[in-house]
Structures are given as structure tokens and as C-alpha cells.
Design a protein around this motif. Structure first.
Motif, PDB file in Angstrom:
ATOM      1  N   UNK A 193     -10.468  17.840 -34.616  1.00 10.92           N
ATOM      2  CA  UNK A 193     -11.352  17.708 -35.774  1.00 10.92           C
ATOM      3  C   UNK A 193     -11.576  16.253 -36.173  1.00 10.92           C
ATOM      4  N   UNK A 194     -10.774  15.344 -35.630  1.00 13.46           N
ATOM      5  CA  UNK A 194     -10.930  13.913 -35.881  1.00 13.46           C
ATOM      6  C   UNK A 194     -10.646  13.495 -37.316  1.00 13.46           C
ATOM      7  N   UNK A 195     -10.008  14.353 -38.108  1.00 12.35           N
ATOM      8  CA  UNK A 195      -9.664  13.923 -39.465  1.00 12.35           C
ATOM      9  C   UNK A 195      -8.720  12.725 -39.442  1.00 12.35           C
ATOM     10  N   UNK A 196      -7.891  12.646 -38.388  1.00 14.46           N
ATOM     11  CA  UNK A 196      -6.982  11.496 -38.272  1.00 14.46           C
ATOM     12  C   UNK A 196      -7.788  10.204 -38.143  1.00 14.46           C
ATOM     13  N   UNK A 197      -8.860  10.273 -37.346  1.00  8.40           N
ATOM     14  CA  UNK A 197      -9.697   9.077 -37.186  1.00  8.40           C
ATOM     15  C   UNK A 197     -10.369   8.713 -38.509  1.00  8.40           C
ATOM     16  N   UNK A 198     -10.860   9.743 -39.197  1.00  8.49           N
ATOM     17  CA  UNK A 198     -11.531   9.491 -40.478  1.00  8.49           C
ATOM     18  C   UNK A 198     -10.541   8.859 -41.460  1.00  8.49           C
ATOM     19  N   UNK A 199      -9.326   9.432 -41.521  1.00  9.74           N
ATOM     20  CA  UNK A 199      -8.309   8.910 -42.446  1.00  9.74           C
ATOM     21  C   UNK A 199      -7.934   7.481 -42.087  1.00  9.74           C
ATOM     22  N   UNK A 200      -7.838   7.204 -40.788  1.00  5.73           N
ATOM     23  CA  UNK A 200      -7.476   5.871 -40.305  1.00  5.73           C
ATOM     24  C   UNK A 200      -8.518   4.845 -40.727  1.00  5.73           C
ATOM     25  N   UNK A 201      -9.776   5.190 -40.476  1.00  4.99           N
ATOM     26  CA  UNK A 201     -10.865   4.277 -40.831  1.00  4.99           C
ATOM     27  C   UNK A 201     -10.890   4.047 -42.344  1.00  4.99           C
ATOM     28  N   UNK A 202     -10.756   5.150 -43.084  1.00  2.00           N
ATOM     29  CA  UNK A 202     -10.954   5.067 -44.516  1.00  2.00           C
ATOM     30  C   UNK A 202      -9.783   4.374 -45.216  1.00  2.00           C
ATOM     31  N   UNK A 203      -8.622   4.383 -44.596  1.00  2.00           N
ATOM     32  CA  UNK A 203      -7.496   3.655 -45.185  1.00  2.00           C
ATOM     33  C   UNK A 203      -7.739   2.155 -45.107  1.00  2.00           C
ATOM     34  N   UNK A 204      -8.365   1.740 -44.006  1.00  2.00           N
ATOM     35  CA  UNK A 204      -8.557   0.315 -43.793  1.00  2.00           C
ATOM     36  C   UNK A 204      -9.885  -0.202 -44.335  1.00  2.00           C
ATOM     37  N   UNK A 205     -10.733   0.708 -44.808  1.00  2.00           N
ATOM     38  CA  UNK A 205     -12.034   0.284 -45.322  1.00  2.00           C
ATOM     39  C   UNK A 205     -12.517   1.334 -46.319  1.00  2.00           C
ATOM     40  N   UNK A 206     -13.377   0.942 -47.240  1.00  3.55           N
ATOM     41  CA  UNK A 206     -13.899   1.938 -48.178  1.00  3.55           C
ATOM     42  C   UNK A 206     -15.022   2.742 -47.540  1.00  3.55           C
ATOM     43  N   UNK A 207     -15.614   2.209 -46.468  1.00  6.86           N
ATOM     44  CA  UNK A 207     -16.700   2.917 -45.791  1.00  6.86           C
ATOM     45  C   UNK A 207     -16.130   3.892 -44.756  1.00  6.86           C
ATOM     46  N   UNK A 208     -17.039   4.665 -44.203  1.00  7.12           N
ATOM     47  CA  UNK A 208     -16.655   5.561 -43.124  1.00  7.12           C
ATOM     48  C   UNK A 208     -17.401   5.144 -41.860  1.00  7.12           C
ATOM     49  N   UNK A 209     -16.721   5.197 -40.726  1.00 13.04           N
ATOM     50  CA  UNK A 209     -17.432   5.049 -39.459  1.00 13.04           C
ATOM     51  C   UNK A 209     -16.633   5.767 -38.390  1.00 13.04           C
ATOM     52  N   UNK A 210     -17.134   5.749 -37.172  1.00  7.23           N
ATOM     53  CA  UNK A 210     -16.353   6.385 -36.114  1.00  7.23           C
ATOM     54  C   UNK A 210     -16.136   5.409 -34.964  1.00  7.23           C
ATOM     55  N   UNK A 211     -16.041   4.132 -35.309  1.00  9.48           N
ATOM     56  CA  UNK A 211     -15.820   3.169 -34.243  1.00  9.48           C
ATOM     57  C   UNK A 211     -14.650   2.235 -34.500  1.00  9.48           C
ATOM     58  N   UNK A 212     -14.112   2.206 -35.729  1.00 12.23           N
ATOM     59  CA  UNK A 212     -13.043   1.234 -35.981  1.00 12.23           C
ATOM     60  C   UNK A 212     -11.682   1.896 -36.189  1.00 12.23           C
ATOM     61  N   UNK A 213     -11.513   3.111 -35.692  1.00 12.75           N
ATOM     62  CA  UNK A 213     -10.215   3.767 -35.850  1.00 12.75           C
ATOM     63  C   UNK A 213      -9.216   3.204 -34.841  1.00 12.75           C
ATOM     64  N   UNK A 214      -7.958   3.215 -35.260  1.00 12.70           N
ATOM     65  CA  UNK A 214      -6.921   2.589 -34.444  1.00 12.70           C
ATOM     66  C   UNK A 214      -6.090   3.637 -33.696  1.00 12.70           C
ATOM     67  N   UNK A 215      -6.581   4.828 -33.690  1.00 12.50           N
ATOM     68  CA  UNK A 215      -6.048   5.857 -32.797  1.00 12.50           C
ATOM     69  C   UNK A 215      -7.289   6.625 -32.377  1.00 12.50           C
ATOM     70  N   UNK A 216      -7.196   7.495 -31.417  1.00 12.23           N
ATOM     71  CA  UNK A 216      -8.391   8.252 -31.096  1.00 12.23           C
ATOM     72  C   UNK A 216      -8.040   9.635 -30.572  1.00 12.23           C
ATOM     73  N   UNK A 217      -9.056  10.486 -30.666  1.00 12.57           N
ATOM     74  CA  UNK A 217      -8.931  11.817 -30.092  1.00 12.57           C
ATOM     75  C   UNK A 217      -9.666  11.781 -28.758  1.00 12.57           C
TER      76      UNK A 217
END
Lengths: 425, 487
Positions: free
Chosen positions: A297-321
Motif C-alpha cells: 500500500x506504500x503507506x510507509x513511503x508516504x509516512x517517510x516522505x511526510x516526516x521529512x517534508x510537509x509536502x507529499x511526493x513519491x520520489x524522496x522516500x528513504x525506503x521503498x516498496x
């Protein structure tokens, strides 16, 4: 409101006189629905609940008779008796719980206040339905008023549980109806309320204020994560609630005693959820993927991105599915997380990237020259550079990894491997 | 306050296939105040740009991909996208939605909507790499299955691209064809045919941009509570355990499970078809769409054939199983697989097969006409054979792929049991069990649709035994006649 001395005595048995709060456990399931495992093992579970230090236990009349041993002794929990019955969740096993037509919906008084008093009850609990047809509501009110009268006569506290269900209730008006029902119940003569949380501190505060009697919040369906129930209780307390009446979240818990103790720590002990669960403290450990649990579901990626930034994206996550596509098959996913192999640390000639004292990677930005060596060194391809050339790497959210928090199927877990200490300087 | 910091990308991509020009335009902030989500946006553009009485399969019919302001954020279940166009099945408004991973990628690429207009003379695919947009030749993709086209597109452009494609059925402009993002489908209403008429085989999109929300702190709090509510919900737990099919037993108990082409409201073998039964026998794991903690999708591996599918979901189990009197799970899985591969809607296919089986029962069609298929109730092999013919459009499938309404025109007297409204085949809730369902089907802009109001739980008919329901429902019939928009 003047309360007869009998009521005061019994309410004091339920609500802790020091803080005016109560932790109750609802174990009246099986009374209206199919026997579920938690019902069949009720004796064992209630034993645990008592050891956990619950202030009150809500049971049916039959259970009160059969399991009277739990309510004996000076420090035993107060006995609350469910005094009415309804057929709504009767066929719970076949999922018919919510589809009974109004005409088939029945609610009956099953015991009277006097009987409850005779078996030592400190209060009785009854339903009050709001949201069905007007006739049904009228019958409900009449019945509740009848109970209130009986209770008043013999000094037995009455707890009313408003249920906002039926055709008139929608997602838009359910909060409004609940607030109104709380006040109506108090007007009928309830000494306390058992009511669902409105999922919002502000509206629940309004409910508590308007009701004017102590409000006990109920839990609802069992969550796989015990934190959810505690959070709900915490918010309700902040809104002014006087305690909890959790049922399935306690009786279906892996360790009911621990669950009750945790709730008591929150309600009476004034501890925070993080203190109770031992979370929030930065823990040393490593992320470990459990691929078989991953739903992709990629919620981990969303949480990862959103912890490090107020925006959302699907390219700056530090783990991946990572998805695997096999012929004739749907995708299968697995998380790829930083195992802290430190190859990036070794590759960093400037010594900008180091394993910090917290057990996670830290970057000294003043030393980083954006050479990209860490990016190429990562065997899992998890390190990348942002637009300014600053490397983005898994910093375990500074010790509180959000991916672990958000992944409820537990496809990413935090483990303490052997020898983790030796890395720490 | 700009739209950009309220979840929107504030950008619409317009692709004209006739002259192969791609342009972008901003959203109108005043109009956006009046529109709700992706559907509102799509309906607005369709209303603004379509021509009255235009043929849905003509170049004049625009085809619009839309996402809402929440798409791409951490709001639960927000990763979906919709397609809005004029339906070749109903000849009126169509919106069809799809989970998967295309929606948020389209948003991150920087688009709230993609409007495809005109038509090309040769097969094309649209490739969107953030702001880089181009059309490319799709000769070698044309005619391929959805799985193959997806694989080829990803191999060509990279795994970072998300795709939507149509299958051979869409290319043939079958009004029951859908479009596919991996194994997720926007199935109903013939969206695939519209893309097929424009000769657009698919879209590949990559997005590395970001989405902003106006107040991140409050947004996060609300999202966290929403996730907690999902975790503490009985209904969601059942969805998680037994997929959408968790309700099959309930619908059956209420007499609302249409059996054998709506002849009855209860299926005698329903216990074999519940989510629980599927979980025990077939489902191996749950999979979730983007940002969705529910994961109602289940993976099923067939035992006799080397295929695995995402599903079958409740509607598919009903359509291909219950509605045809079939309990053969292998046949259902394989038929579902064929539908996905060739790009047709499983609800419509199951309906068509059920309709054909009733034609056979009433001796209105011969086995010879059906290319030798013995389409009797409960025959799983017949389901597979007919599904294959429909999916490929071969033999009798050439007629069957046009949908129940068209088929019934060829068999006079069969209109009474052609279960469709406005040309869209009916879904898995029997209107006889709850009158409101009939009203909902009759007045829904999309035809017989299970997503437009669900008066299911308000009032079952309590006094009659569910099995005594008769299909000919005078209320439904009069409602349908009164409210139906016929083309």
C-alpha cells in the motif's frame, strides 16, 4: 442535582473518589450476539481484568450470578448489570448485525433495578436508541424513564448507553445526534453515560459539557494495535470524560490484564501513552522487512516522505516498496529498508555521514561536498541526492521510524539485533 | 490562496489526438469552488466540452482522466483515479473509478485532469514524464493483451512509470470493455471502447513532483484519526479478512443475492461462495492500493491452471458464480483472468453469460448458435468458453460482447429478463429485496450501478420469505420506464 445517599455510595464505589474517574470493562457480549471466543473464555479473561485493577465490570445478569467471585471482597470491581436486551447483533456471525429492518428491531427490559441490587450491583446499564422511527424512540424513552424511576426509589445508579443507529443517522449528523442523545439521557435520569467517542475532542467536549453527568467512553471494535484504544481514551479524557468502558479492546486483547493496567495508568495515573507503551523514547534498533506481511500500500513511503517534508511526493522516500511481476500473476510487494550496513558511511571520504550516538545515520551538512559517493555505495539503492545535492538517507526518523508506526500489518519492524551496541561509540 | 497549496496541481493536460498536440491549462479558481473532487472536475469538463447527441465512439466525445485534491496525500483510500466520458453502453454520463497506482502518479506528474480529445488514425500511446509529454506509435502494442501491453510499456519506459491500457476488447470498441492499471480496473460502462475509438492504447506516466496541503498539522491530525477509525471498525476488519465478498452471506440472507439471472434472491450454495470460503481455499495474501490500509484485494491462485489473479471480488464472484448458478471456483478464477487479460468488465460478462443461460433454459437459443457450448446453469466450462468468446469477440462472442440489451434485441421476448438499465448490466443487489435499490438503479445517471446510493440496509421486505420473491418487479419496471434515458 440531588442524588440519594444510596446512589452516592454506589457511584463512589465505581468512580475513584480521588480523581472521580473510572476504568470499566464491558463483558456483556454474547448476551445479544453469537458466542465469540472472548465470551467462551470469559472466566479467564475476567480474572485478568480484575488483576489489572478495573473499577467496574459490565456483565449480563446470568454472568453476574455465575461469576460472583470476581465481585467479592473489599477491593473487587464494582458490578454493573446490563438490564436490557436487543436483537440487533443477534446474528453477528452471519453479518446481519446492521441490517435488521426497523419493524423487526426489538428491545426488551430483562431485569429490574431491584434484582440487580439484590445481586450486589453498583449500577445498571441500559440502551437508549436514537435515530430509528419516532415510535421506537418513544418506547425507548418510556422504558428508560421506567428504569430511572425504579433506580431512584432504591438508590441504584443508572448508566444509559445512547446508540445512534437507524435510518435517520448519517455520517453527517451522527455527532449532532450523539450530543443530543447524551443530554436527553441525562434528562431522563442517567447518573452516568456510556457513549461512543465522536472522534474529535471539540465535539466530544460539547457532548460532555451538555450532558452534565459523568461520561464513560466506549471503545468499539477491536483494533489490532492497542495504541488506538489508548489514544481514543486519552482524547476523550482531554475532552472531559470521566473514564472508559472498553469491551472488545480489552476482552479480545492478547493480554487483557496488561490492557487494563495500561488504561488505568492513563486514566488514574496520568501517564502519557508514550510512557505507557514505551514508545516515543528513541530506541536503538534496526529496521527489518517482513515481506510476507506487505500489502504494497506504500503507506510507509508516504509516512517517510511526510516526516521529512510537509509536502507529499513519491520520489524522496528513504525506503521503498519493490514489486515483483511474474507472468500470469498479480504484483507481489516487499519493503526494502536500510539495514544499517554502513557502506555509505565507509564511502564518505569527508566523514560527513556517520552513525550517530542514537544508533542512526546523521549527516554533518557542513562537511558534505555532495560528491554522491554514498549514493553509489548503497547496495540497496536507497540513498539519493535531492535537488540541492544533499543526500537523502534513512535516518530512522531520528530514532522513531514512522514506517514502523504506520505499517499496521507489521511488514516493517524494529528489531534489536545482537551486537548492536558495538557500533555505538 | 492558490489552488496549488490546497491539494490541487492546478494544471490540466489536454491531448488532441487528431492533430497530436499536447497543451496544458490552469484550473479556474472560481469554478473550482463549485466542484467537488475529481468527479466534479470531470463532469464540469465533460459538460463544457461535449456536443449534444455526439456518438460516444466519435472523436467529438472527450475522454477525461481525473483525480481529486486528496489524491497523493496521506488521506486514507485517496489514491484512486476516475475516468469521465460519455458511455457507449448507456449513451449518457459515465464516471468509472479505479484503484491501483496510477492516480497519485498522475497527480505527482502535475495534473488534476488529462483530457483526451479527437481521434487518431493509427494506434498511439501517451507518455507523460512530468512536464514532458509526447505521443508515440503503438503499432506493436495494438492487439496485445492488457498484461502484455503493460509489460511492454514498463520495459520500454522503466518501472517508475505507471500505466493504464486497454485490451483487445477496448480496441474492438466493445461497450463492456474497461481500462486497466496493472490488475486494477475501471470496468463499468465501456470506458475502454472510447479509448479504443480514439486509437489510444494506453498511457504511461511518471511523476516526481509533490502535492501540498493547506494546513499540514491539522491535516495530519485528521488523517491519523481517520486511520484509527478504520482500524477500529468492524466493517473494515471484515473487508480486510474476507475482501469485498464478506457481504455475500449477508446479501444472500436478505434475499438480495440475484441468482440465475435474477430468477431468485437466494443461492442454495451461497456458503461455498462467501469470502470466508474463498479465503480458506484460494486467497493467499492481501494486497492494497496506494495509501490504503484496508487491502480488500486478495490474490487467488488457480489450482488446475497456471494463473493467479487479483480477486475475484464480490461483484465478480456473484456475476460469474451465483448469477450463473456456478460454484466451480477454478472456472470463476480463469474467467476473471480472461476478462482482465482481454479488457472486459466482469460484472457485464457474468450478466451476459447468465442471460445466455436463461435463453438456453427457455429454449430460445440452440447450442449450435452458441458454437456448441452447452450453456446450462452451473456449468463452469460453459462460463469459461463463453467468457473466452466474449473476451476475444469470436463466434457468438461477436454478438455477446455488445451487452445484454443488444443481445436481447436479437431474441424477441427476451427483453423481460435482460437485466439492464440504460444498457448497463445490473450489479449484485436484487431490487426485489429492497425497493430503494430499484429506484437507485432506475435514476442513476450511470444505469444499473451499485455505487449510486445504497438504500440496501434501510428496508428489506420483512414479511415475505426471501425465496418467494418473483423477479418481475412491477415497481422497478415502471420506475425504469419512467426515468430511463434511452438513446
Amino acid at each position: 442535582m440531588t442524588v440519594s445517599s444510596g446512589k452516592t455510595t454506589r457511584l463512589n464505589r465505581l468512580f475513584n473518589p480521588k480523581d472521580g474517574r473510572a476504568v470499566c470493562v464491558a463483558a456483556d457480549h454474547g448476551w445479544m450476539s453469537d458466542p465469540t471466543p472472548n465470551v467462551l473464555e470469559l472466566k479467564r479473561i475476567l480474572g485478568q481484568v480484575v488483576l489489572g485493577g478495573a473499577d467496574g465490570i459490565l456483565v449480563s445478569f446470568g454472568t453476574a450470578l455465575r461469576m460472583s467471585q470476581f465481585f467479592e471482597g473489599k477491593n473487587s470491581p464494582a458490578l454493573l448489570i446490563r438490564a436490557d436486551w436487543m436483537n440487533m447483533p443477534r446474528l453477528g456471525g452471519s453479518n446481519l448485525s446492521n441490517i435488521l429492518p426497523v419493524v423487526n428491531f426489538k428491545k426488551k427490559a430483562t431485569s429490574c433495578a431491584k434484582d440487580a441490587l439484590l445481586v450486589g450491583a453498583s449500577a445498571i446499564t441500559i440502551y437508549y436508541f436514537i435515530g430509528y422511527s419516532d415510535e421506537f424512540e418513544a418506547i425507548n424513552i418510556e422504558q428508560a424513564a421506567c428504569f430511572a424511576k425504579e433506580c431512584r426509589k432504591i438508590g441504584l445508579p443508572l448508566i444509559i448507553e445512547p446508540m445512534a443507529v437507524g435510518g435517520m443517522v448519517t455520517g453527517v449528523n451522527v455527532t449532532e445526534i450523539l450530543i443530543a442523545s447524551g443530554r436527553i439521557a441525562a434528562e431522563i435520569g442517567a447518573d452516568a453515560l456510556k457513549i461512543p467517542y465522536t472522534n474529535d475532542v471539540k465535539t466530544f467536549k460539547k457532548l460532555v459539557d451538555e450532558a452534565g453527568v459523568p461520561v464513560l467512553v466506549l471503545g468499539g471494535a477491536k483494533s489490532d494495535d492497542p495504541r488506538d484504544a489508548l489514544e481514543l481514551a486519552d482524547e476523550a479524557l482531554r475532552a472531559g470524560a470521566s473514564g472508559t468502558v472498553f469491551g472488545r479492546n480489552v476482552t479480545k486483547a492478547q493480554d487483557p490484564r496488561k490492557m487494563v493496567e495500561d488504561i488505568c495508568a492513563l486514566v488514574h495515573g496520568g501517564m502519557s501513552i508514550d510512557e505507557i507503551l514505551g514508545t516515543g523514547i528513541k530506541k536503538r534498533g534496526r529496521l527489518r522487512p517482513v515481506a510476507v506481511n506487505c500489502t504494497g500500500c506504500q503507506l510507509c513511503e508516504i509516512a517517510c516522505v511526510h516526516y521529512h517534508s510537509t509536502d507529499f511526493d513519491q520520489s524522496s522516500h528513504r525506503l521503498r516498496i519493490e514489486y515483483k511481476f511474474r507472468p500470469n500473476e498479480p504484483r507481489i510487494s516487499k519493503p526494502i529498508v536500510c539495514p544499517l550496513c554502513e557502506k555509505c558511511v565507509d564511502a564518505c571520504k569527508e566523514e560527513a555521514l556517520t552513525l550517530g550516538s542514537g544508533g542512526y545515520l546523521v549527516l554533518d551538512q557542513s562537511r558534505c561536498n555532495s560528491c554522491g559517493d554514498c549514493v553509489t555505495a548503497c547496495p540497496l539503492d536507497l540513498v539519493m541526492c535531492d535537488r540541492q545535492g544533499i543526500p537523502l538517507f534513512c535516518d530512522m526518523c531520528e530514532g522513531d521510524p514512522q514506517c514502523v508506526l504506520w505499517c499496521k500489518p507489521h511488514a516493517i519492524v524494529l528489531t534489536q539485533p545482537k551486537g548492536a551496541e558495538k557500533h555505538v561509540s | 490562496m492558490s489552488l496549488k497549496d490546497r491539494g490541487y496541481a492546478d494544471n490540466v493536460l489536454r491531448v488532441n489526438l487528431t492533430n497530436q498536440r499536447c497543451t496544458t491549462e490552469r484550473l479556474d479558481p472560481d469554478v473550482m469552488k463549485l466542484l467537488l473532487g475529481g468527479k466534479g472536475l470531470g463532469a464540469y469538463y465533460l459538460y463544457k466540452e461535449s456536443i449534444p447527441h455526439a456518438d460516444p465512439l466519435s472523436p467529438e466525445n472527450p475522454f477525461i482522466f481525473v483525480v481529486g485534491p486528496l489524491t497523493g496525500t496521506s488521506a486514507p483510500t485517496s489514491g484512486r483515479f476516475g475516468v469521465v466520458t460519455k458511455s457507449p453502453a448507456t449513451h449518457t454520463f459515465l464516471d468509472s473509478y479505479c484503484g491501483g497506482f496510477f492516480g497519485q502518479t498522475m497527480k505527482f506528474a502535475g495534473y488534476d485532469a488529462i483530457i483526451v480529445e479527437g481521434a487518431s488514425s493509427n494506434p498511439l500511446t501517451l507518455v507523460i514524464d512530468n512536464e514532458q509529454v509526447h505521443l508515440e506509435d503503438a503499432k506493436e502494442l495494438w492487439g496485445t493483451t492488457t498484461a502484455e501491453a503493460t509489460k511492454k510499456l514498463k520495459a520500454k519506459h522503466g518501472e517508475g512509470f505507471q500505466t493504464v491500457v486497454i485490451g483487445p476488447a477496448g480496441e474492438r470498441m466493445s461497450p463492456i470493455s474497461g481500462l486497466f492499471n496493472d490488475e486494477r480496473t475501471a470496468g463499468r460502462g465501456g470506458a475502454g471502447a472510447v479509448l479504443g475509438s480514439k486509437k489510444l492504447k494506453g498511457i504511461a506516466v511518471r511523476g516526481t513532483g509533490s502535492v501540498q496541503v493547506h494546513n499540514p498539522v491539522e491535516f495530519d491530525e485528521a488523517a491519523w484519526v481517520a486511520y484509527r477509525m478504520l482500524r477500529m471498525s468492524n466493517q473494515i476488519k471484515r473487508l480486510n479478512d474476507d475482501g469485498t465478498a464478506n457481504i455475500l452471506g449477508l446479501v444472500n440472507a436478505a434475499g438480495a443475492l440475484p441468482t440465475r439471472n435474477y430468477q431468485e434472491g437466494q443461492f442454495e450454495h451461497s456458503a461455498e461462495m462467501t469470502g470466508e470460503a474463498w479465503r480458506k481455499e484460494y486467497w493467499t495474501r492481501s494486497i492494497g492500493c496506494y495509501g490504503c490500509p484496508i487491502s480488500c484485494s486478495k490474490i487467488a491462485h488457480a489450482k488446475t491452471r497456471d494463473v493467479a489473479i487479483d480477486g475475484p471480488d464480490f461483484e465478480t464472484i456473484w456475476a460469474m458464480g451465483v448469477n450463473c448458478g456456478i460454484t466451480d471456483k477454478e472456472a470463476i478464477i480463469y474467467s476473471n483472468y480472461l476478462c482482465d487479460l482481454y479488457g472486459v468488465d466482469t460484472i457485464s460478462v457474468g450478466n451476459i453469460v447468465g442471460f445466455v443461460m436463461e435463453l438456453v433454459q427457455k429454449k430460445m437459443i440452440s447450442a449450435a448458435e452458441l458454437d456448441g457450448v452447452k450453456a446450462e446453469w452451473g456449468n463452469g466450462d460453459a462460463l469459461v468458453a463463453l467468457t473466452e468468446k466474449i473476451a476475444k469477440g469470436e463466434g457468438i462472442g461477436e454478438l455477446l460482447q455488445k451487452g445484454v440489451r443488444e443481445i436481447s434485441k436479437h431474441y424477441p421476448g427476451s427483453e423481460d429478463f435482460a437485466m439492464q438499465v440504460k444498457g448497463l448490466e445490473m450489479p449484485a443487489y436484487h431490487p426485489n429485496a429492497a425497493k430503494g435499490i430499484g429506484l437507485s438503479y432506475a435514476v442513476s445517471e450511470r444505469g444499473a450501478c451499485h455505487l449510486r446510493g445504497s438504500p440496501l440496509t434501510i428496508r428489506w421486505r420483512p414479511k415475505e420469505k426471501p425465496s418467494s420473491f418473483k423477479r418481475t418487479n412491477p415497481i422497478l419496471r415502471s420506475l425504469t420506464q419512467r426515468f430511463c434515458v434511452t438513446s
